[in-house]
Motif scaffolding. Sequence first.
Motif, short mmCIF file in Angstrom:
data_model
loop_
_atom_site.label_atom_id
_atom_site.label_comp_id
_atom_site.label_asym_id
_atom_site.label_seq_id
_atom_site.Cartn_x
_atom_site.Cartn_y
_atom_site.Cartn_z
N TRP B 234 0.53 -0.99 -0.16
CA TRP B 234 0.19 0.42 -0.37
C TRP B 234 0.77 1.42 0.18
O TRP B 234 1.85 1.15 1.03
CB TRP B 234 -0.75 -0.22 1.19
CG TRP B 234 -1.61 -1.59 1.56
CD1 TRP B 234 -1.53 -2.08 1.67
CD2 TRP B 234 -3.30 -1.44 0.93
NE1 TRP B 234 -2.54 -3.59 1.92
CE2 TRP B 234 -3.73 -2.53 1.34
CE3 TRP B 234 -4.15 -0.52 0.24
CZ2 TRP B 234 -4.37 -3.63 0.89
CZ3 TRP B 234 -4.79 -1.03 -0.29
CH2 TRP B 234 -5.36 -2.11 -0.04
N VAL B 236 0.72 4.67 2.18
CA VAL B 236 -0.71 5.80 2.77
C VAL B 236 0.55 7.06 2.84
O VAL B 236 1.37 6.95 2.93
CB VAL B 236 -0.37 4.46 3.80
CG1 VAL B 236 -1.10 5.96 4.78
CG2 VAL B 236 -0.63 3.69 3.84
N PRO B 276 -3.34 -1.61 6.16
CA PRO B 276 -3.08 -0.47 6.65
C PRO B 276 -4.05 0.85 7.75
O PRO B 276 -3.90 1.30 7.71
CB PRO B 276 -2.98 -0.33 5.08
CG PRO B 276 -3.57 -1.15 4.70
CD PRO B 276 -3.80 -2.69 5.35
N VAL B 280 -2.93 2.98 9.96
CA VAL B 280 -3.38 4.31 9.73
C VAL B 280 -3.65 5.33 11.39
O VAL B 280 -3.62 6.05 11.77
CB VAL B 280 -4.10 4.64 8.88
CG1 VAL B 280 -5.57 5.93 8.71
CG2 VAL B 280 -3.78 4.63 7.42
N LEU B 290 -4.99 11.50 7.83
CA LEU B 290 -4.62 10.65 6.85
C LEU B 290 -5.32 11.88 4.98
O LEU B 290 -6.10 12.02 5.66
CB LEU B 290 -5.67 9.80 6.46
CG LEU B 290 -5.94 8.85 5.72
CD1 LEU B 290 -4.42 8.27 5.05
CD2 LEU B 290 -7.24 7.22 5.47
N VAL B 293 -4.77 6.39 -0.01
CA VAL B 293 -4.26 5.35 0.65
C VAL B 293 -3.89 4.53 -0.87
O VAL B 293 -5.95 4.79 -1.04
CB VAL B 293 -5.04 4.32 2.05
CG1 VAL B 293 -4.37 3.31 1.58
CG2 VAL B 293 -5.15 4.88 3.12
#
Lengths: 268, 328
Positions: B234, B236, B276, B280, B290, B293
């Motif tokens: 991922w 992020v 994830p 997060v 955030l 993602v």
Amino acid sequence: MRLIGQIAVNVFKESVRDKVLYNLVAFAVLLIAVSYLLGQLTAGQDMKIIKDLGLAAIASFGRLIAVFIGIGLVWKEVERRSIYSLLSKPIRRHEFVLGKYAGLALTLLVNVLVMTVAFYAILAYLNTLYPESIQVTWPAPATDPGMLRAILLIFVELLLITAVALFFSTFSSPFLSAALTLGLWVIGHFNDDLRSFEAVVESPVAAYFARGLYYVLPNFGAFDIKTQVVYALPVPWLYVVTTMAYGCVYIAMLLTGAVAIFSRRDFK
Amino acid sequence: MDAIRTEALTKHYPVGFWRPRAYVALDGLTLDVGQGEVFGFLGPNGAGKTTTLKLLMQLTFPTSGRAEILGRPVGDVSVKRRTGYLPENPYFYDYLSAEELLHYFASLFGYGAADRRRRVSDLLDEVGIGAERRLQLRKFSKGMLQRVGIAQAIINDPEVVFFDEPMSGLDPMGRREIRELILRLRDRGCTVFFSSHVLSDAEALCSRVAIVASGRLAATGELSEILAFKALGWEVVMGGLDDAVLESATASGHIDRATALGGRRYALHVPLSVAPDRLVAEFVSQGAELVSVNPVRETLEEFYMRKIGAVSRDRGLADVGKAPASSE
Ligand SMILES: Nc1ncnc2c1ncn2[C@@H]1O[C@H](COP(=O)(O)OP(=O)(O)O)[C@@H](O)[C@H]1O
Ligand SMILES: [Mg+2]
């Protein structure tokens, strides 16, 4: 047939927009300027020169158009790949080739017609400038309709040149096509010499070869009857008609060849 | 009946002037596309996509193999009435306007004048060409030519359309419009076969795809099945992230890599083994926020490389991809 017509109309439209017809203006200006000058120099003694020049100009301008658009049209369409979308429409390749040819023929027809009208208009004007005493010394009247025979054969010659150019352009580059067309035209003018080649050379092989070429190559010289009509010598209609028929047969063969090659061709 | 069907379709181009050799642009492509499908034909540049489409349009002739459209051999005029084709980087006639071009093409299908006028104006609206339609095409930009190209391809309400790189030359807005247009065509029951070297074009549109590389079919099926795209991890992006928090997350193996974007913003590469959402949540509890993602997936290029590698192992290295075939 309908499809060929539509392609032809498009060719004509494009050549008009591409300013091909501007050559007509050049033709008229040139002819007027030259005949004015000649009129000044010879005081009307020599209408023949003006006629000769006018007919030569019609033929030359026509040949330029025939060669350049004849070669350019198909080549441009392939090179720029506009043919990709065109051939994805419900048309066959022979219809494409014949449509292009018909469009060129139409362009040439309009050109020759306009040049002919301009030519006769200038002759008619010149005719008014000279007294009858001078006019009677001319072999034919200024606006002698007999000249139309020469123009008719010029037109067929142009159609033949176009077919030659189109044929070459279906498989070679424009430069090569132009060179080949020009070469063929030049040789075609000396065609009559090839026929009597055996009188000049010893070798029978060379003579047969020359004979062969005589029959294979187009006889462009046959279409040129300028001198005869300018001097008002008789040109029988039979000659005009057979020469036209000869041209048409030749054109048909060239177009058949062009279609055969083009139908098998890969587009890059 | 399939919309499109090819059987061992192969194309060699002769290359080299003095000693011509055969260059294999397409090597035994066998493919079926069902009616009503939006089918993506994917592959990197030089894979043989355009060659395939040109064979289907009979702009070139195959060295071997055969192809059918709507159950009839390609090149058949009755098939051309029912299909449409957008060439790659389309180009038309300099001195015609967009409107005149479409009228010309419509007339080749034999539509009457009133029908033609309606079709042409509807189509130009549909592809988003407004007042420019009266302009000569030599004044058109690449993107506008592309739109004209799409319009001419669908002028006959085709049952099957072939689009060669339909999105190329378009801005993001234009790409979206073309995507919507393709979906509208699908809703009318039209089969859409399009080539692209951009994966995202296919993801948004296709029921099925085929992937070609170096003239060979590498894979075919549903995109999600073919590509091991769940894979790699991922990405992020977090804002207001503390250095200390970042360091400890890196140390504990929750983050492979962190790229500073400036202003305490970071793009974090998170391995697949780490959830994830949990990560997060933890960062957010530490005062970060955030930004985004996204899954990190194998790119088409990576996929091709892997596939070509596999193909070459199967066949022995000498025979791979672009190697010229021995002359026929
Ligand atoms: N006319 C041609 N002559 C020689 N090689 C060609 C020709 N057309 C395409 N190729 C080659 O064939 C391969 C496939 O080309 P193409 O089908 O255009 O790929 P794509 O559309 O997937 O990018 C390329 O390597 C290209 O260089
Ligand atoms: Mg391509």
